[in-house]
Scaffold this active site. Sequence first.
Site, PDB file in Angstrom:
ATOM      1  CG  ASP A  97      -1.899  -1.196   1.180  1.00  0.00           C
ATOM      2  OD1 ASP A  97      -2.118  -1.759   0.097  1.00  0.00           O
ATOM      3  OD2 ASP A  97      -2.402  -1.577   2.262  1.00  0.00           O
ATOM      4  CD1 TRP A 133      -2.747 -10.220   4.240  1.00  0.00           C
ATOM      5  CD2 TRP A 133      -0.749  -9.708   5.116  1.00  0.00           C
ATOM      6  NE1 TRP A 133      -2.906  -9.093   5.002  1.00  0.00           N
ATOM      7  CE2 TRP A 133      -1.707  -8.747   5.556  1.00  0.00           C
ATOM      8  CE3 TRP A 133       0.569  -9.578   5.526  1.00  0.00           C
ATOM      9  CZ2 TRP A 133      -1.370  -7.685   6.389  1.00  0.00           C
ATOM     10  CZ3 TRP A 133       0.900  -8.511   6.359  1.00  0.00           C
ATOM     11  CH2 TRP A 133      -0.044  -7.584   6.789  1.00  0.00           C
ATOM     12  CG  ASP A 170      -8.909  -3.202   6.983  1.00  0.00           C
ATOM     13  OD1 ASP A 170      -9.448  -3.738   5.994  1.00  0.00           O
ATOM     14  OD2 ASP A 170      -7.675  -3.159   7.138  1.00  0.00           O
TER      15      ASP A 170
END
Length: 848
Positions: free
Chosen positions: A122, A225, A232
């Site tokens: 990110d 992952w 969220d």
Amino acid sequence: MSEARKFLCGVVEGFYGRPWTFEQRMDLFQKMRRWEMNVFLYAPKDDSKHRVDWRDLYTLEECHELSRLIKACSDSGLKFTYAIAPGLDIVFSGEREVVTLKKKLEQVVSLGCSSFAILFDDIDPILCTADAKVFATFGHAQVAIANELFNHLKKPEIFMFCPTEYCSSRAEPAVKDSQYLNTIGSDLDPGIDILWTGPKVISKTISLQNILDITAVLRRKPIIWDNLHANDYDQRRLFLGPYSGRSVSLIPKLRGVLTNPNCEYSANFIPIHTLAQWSKCFPRRNSEKVEEQEESEHEDDDEYMHDSQKTDLGNVDQGVDCEYIYEPRRALRTAIVDWLAEFTKHSKREKSKVGKSEAAKSLNSTDDTTSGSNSDPLPLMGVPVEGGSAKENSMETADSDQHSDSGMSSPMEVNEVQGTDGMDSVSHANQKKSTSPLPELPQEEDAAKKKETQQFTLDDLNILVDFFYLPHKYGPHGVKMLKAFSSIKSSSPSQEVLQKYHAMFEKIKGDLNKLDIVQEEMEHKVYMWYRESLLFKRSCKEICQMFSRLTSIPNRPLLYDIYPYVWDAKEAVMLLDCYVSWLIAGGGEDKDDSWLPPDVEPFVLRGGITAAMHRLLPQLSGSDEFFHRKAPHPSPQIFTIRPYRPEDKELVYKTCLLTGDGGADGTHLFTNYPNLLGDRFVGPYTKLCPSLSFVLEDDEGVCGYVLAALDSKAFYEQFEKQWAPEVAKQYPIPQFGIKEFTPEEELAYILHNPKFLLSGSVYEKYPSHLHIDLMPRAQGKGVGSRMLRTILSALKAKGSKGVHLEMNASNTRALKFYLKFGFSVLDLNEEQNVGQASDDTLILGRKL
């Protein structure tokens, strides 16, 4: 055993939001140990020293806490893996930056940590000017610093690397052709593990081919992952479904799997439990055949699970050991049985009543859905607000569901919407307690039976999980409800047909057994439609019962984690239930096509099944009706909205009287004629517009109402010519004199002289108007938004293109609420006066 331990299976705390508490992590470690998992990756995005302030060393106090956490994790047989994410602003070529990173990780080593991860997710894949002079590409810069840290730490057994292109959809131009991924694969030290999320950020499925492709590029087995249960990105969704969409044939091809679950710790029992089950399902047959078989089984996962008679839970293993072929629904049943015991636990803090105010703050935060609290919050206290006299000044606090609006001098009445619909609960300073008698309590009550009916059950938990299933898939029970409502709405008989059977429906009173008895007396289509409607309403009732029992569970931290989501869903269910009741009562015909979300990324269409239920109602202009509201303090109390019935008149009039003094009891103002208020503000709507009249009721009976007129001009004409002349006969004509009119005389004068002014431009754009009122016991409970959404949906279904209302200009809370719901303030200079509006009055309008 050592061979099996090479597969890493665990949890990553890697979400955006409030990090978990020390106590929650301790509980997690115990569960992971019991379920034979082995890795915990510490990477909370909102730990500033993990990401934003990565250069800063931990303080002595922080070191002490982190050391305790590392030790607790190690004592549970887990590898505590500390992650650092410097990618936001690191200068890769700067020597000081590298030294700073080393010192930071050395500090964590001194606290007992031996496993690490460096994350570059990110971030913008652009090199700064200084780095561009040293490194050929962004990938080369990341590899250089990762390799240096790996060697500096003496090549730890576990060292993870998260690439910037961490899924197929972010690989440019594609996985096999990505220069970045190929650089990572060829140049990164072979001892460093690489994290991967699958085809997408939130992958519905991860195929064997996807893993084979990325393995070839990275030249090592990846660690998944897994964001399957991450929430969220959406404040209205929670994911309680089983780990699925990943064949066990992947296990031999992976270095490991780490789940990045819900922000709310207590909601993660099933996601972690089922991952642990999955990790033990090593296939013994051909991988492709195993994956093919599992995909076929996943297609049948939608077996209806709510009915306990169809679920042989007695034969389900209680541990996490399972067969070689992983079955998500079977794994879910196993996890649900284990999770049910968690609902009856008492936390230490809850027992000692420690930290109440913090919990209350957490539960009621408007911008944080991750409570993380382990304590019982204090009851929420209302903030006194000055109110006016009589009903015209009762619209003082819109945000707290205390609905009482400018009544006496306005042609359109709307009582304020207060409370937990996005704002704090507010009470009037002059508000008095209701004069309605309390319900009589039975002399003797079987306490054991009462406790049993209040106990949260396995069926309740099945319903709960089904409503908050997975990001790409609703649970079977939720899907059936969506389809049933869509069918009921689209196939509703005409009003004439429903009126024909109205008396029969009233006798049946929702009893399916009675319906079957009169089956031959009804048209087959009507019978099937009505039966489907009653079955739907029964499902809605079961959901409300589940909600009530949930609020009484001993495990308060668990409740506070999931309550805002469940309350939001319950409110949506009750909207649909009311709409079906309205259709049964012949309220209207709505033939609009129902719209279900297409198969897109979960973060594209937010809101999950709750928003999907809203979308099945008549669509209002814009999407403001989906704004996220703050849940009220947990309470088992259920408020139901249903169509008005003639027998409701006495209680509806009483509600009007008990809120007749600025939202407070107005009995003392209307001692001579207690029905006068009702004849002015309620009667004309229930008589002239019965299909747009709804009541709110709880266990004590009717406690509120919402009324509307579809065509305001026609309504006012009927009021002046039909309603007012008839009811005015009951009241003497007040005479003008020296003294001012009393509230009774003022209303009586209006009934004898009904003159309403309606601006043509307002009528053209906003032809309908509405009016809401709530008794004190229903105020501040978060029902205002539902009442408003109910009446707006009914108006939309009847073809209204807009609605207007009047409110006190000083009521800023009311204004805030209505603006959130898509209303706008009309320019009185442009629109001219509406009704008998005064200078301190605002006229609001909303297009539908």
